[in-house]
Design an enzyme around this catalytic site. Structure first.
Site, PDB file in Angstrom:
ATOM      1  N   GLU A  75       0.824  -1.214   0.000  1.00 33.59           N
ATOM      2  CA  GLU A  75       0.000   0.000   0.000  1.00 33.59           C
ATOM      3  C   GLU A  75       0.863   1.271   0.000  1.00 33.59           C
ATOM      4  O   GLU A  75       0.336   2.373   0.126  1.00 33.59           O
ATOM      5  CB  GLU A  75      -0.941  -0.021   1.204  1.00 33.59           C
ATOM      6  CG  GLU A  75      -1.903  -1.208   1.130  1.00 33.59           C
ATOM      7  CD  GLU A  75      -2.980  -1.201   2.197  1.00 33.59           C
ATOM      8  OE1 GLU A  75      -4.163  -1.346   1.849  1.00 33.59           O
ATOM      9  OE2 GLU A  75      -2.650  -1.061   3.395  1.00 33.59           O
ATOM     10  N   TYR A 122     -11.857  18.150  19.416  1.00 33.23           N
ATOM     11  CA  TYR A 122     -10.597  17.473  19.060  1.00 33.23           C
ATOM     12  C   TYR A 122     -10.695  16.768  17.711  1.00 33.23           C
ATOM     13  O   TYR A 122      -9.702  16.661  16.985  1.00 33.23           O
ATOM     14  CB  TYR A 122     -10.151  16.525  20.186  1.00 33.23           C
ATOM     15  CG  TYR A 122      -9.461  17.297  21.270  1.00 33.23           C
ATOM     16  CD1 TYR A 122      -8.087  17.513  21.229  1.00 33.23           C
ATOM     17  CD2 TYR A 122     -10.194  17.883  22.300  1.00 33.23           C
ATOM     18  CE1 TYR A 122      -7.455  18.271  22.188  1.00 33.23           C
ATOM     19  CE2 TYR A 122      -9.580  18.645  23.267  1.00 33.23           C
ATOM     20  CZ  TYR A 122      -8.201  18.838  23.215  1.00 33.23           C
ATOM     21  OH  TYR A 122      -7.584  19.605  24.161  1.00 33.23           O
TER      22      TYR A 122
HETATM   23 ZN    ZN Z   1      -5.193  -1.096   3.804  1.00 29.28          ZN
END
Ligand code: ZN
Length: 213
Positions: A75, A122
């Site tokens: 990835e 936040y």
């Molecule tokens: Zn992934």
């Protein structure tokens, strides 16, 4: 220790911790960081973040070529797309954590530009708007282009039926933002169909003014 050595240590420690916190499972998830010479450190392919050692971490060129360490995550290409579009990004975190992935599996027909409603300050400060990136099969390089389009405007995004990609000005900031996103997704599911008081546009504008990203 060199900056590269420190960053390797850092990536391994955060990886171990994210695994212990059950934000990563099996060999899913990857972390990366930018080095001063324009190369990148990325967690290796098929590695379990829970047992990751600093010396295993891959160092790659800006083109994705392996320079040392084990072969990088499959990835990696969308981490590089994120760095190319966000010169201030020093680290990228991508995990398949339960609540964020659950949110990525919902139908977001009318909320593709910002998947989660504004629940807390936040969330606004650390994550900001969270656009949805259409589904692509694992390894499809077209995903890099889709990520690139959103990265220009957003530090974090959610890949449909997959999980979030979050960038930060340091590895800590990217991890904190990722954790904030996972907690926000958890809140979203806990709140469910109840009548929720979302932050209004004035409150969001004030947060963005006082705490610019
Ligand atoms: Zn992934």
């Amino acid at each position: 220790m060199s900056r590269e050595g420190e960053l390797r240590d850092h990536i391994a420690r955060w990886g171990n911790l994210l695994y212990q916190r059950q934000l990563a499972h099996g060999s899913a998830g990857n972390l990366s960081a930018r080095l001063d010479d324009g190369t990148f450190l990325v967690t290796p392919t098929n590695c379990c973040l829970g047992f990751l050692k600093p010396e295993q971490i891959s160092r790659i060129s800006a083109e994705g070529e392996l320079l040392d360490g084990e072969p990088p995550s499959k990835e990696t290409f969308f981490h590089l797309a994120m760095y190319e579009e966000r010169p201030g990004a020093q680290a990228v975190v991508h995990l398949h954590s339960t609540y964020s992935v659950a949110a990525s599996c919902l139908c977001h027909e009318h909320t593709k530009d910002d998947v989660l409603p504004p629940l807390t300050a936040y969330q606004i400060m650390r994550v900001g708007k969270l656009p949805l990136v259409d589904y692509y099969r694992p390894g499809d390089k077209a995903l890099a282009e889709a990520v690139r389009l959103r990265a220009r405007e957003h530090r974090a995004m959610l890949l449909a039926n997959h999980g979030p990609i979050v960038s930060g000005a340091s590895l800590e900031q990217a991890v904190y933002a990722y954790e904030e996103l996972e907690e926000t997704a958890k809140l979203y599911f806990i709140l469910g169909d109840r009548k929720v008081a979302h932050l209004n546009p004035q409150a969001i504008a004030e947060i963005n003014r006082v705490f610019p990203s």
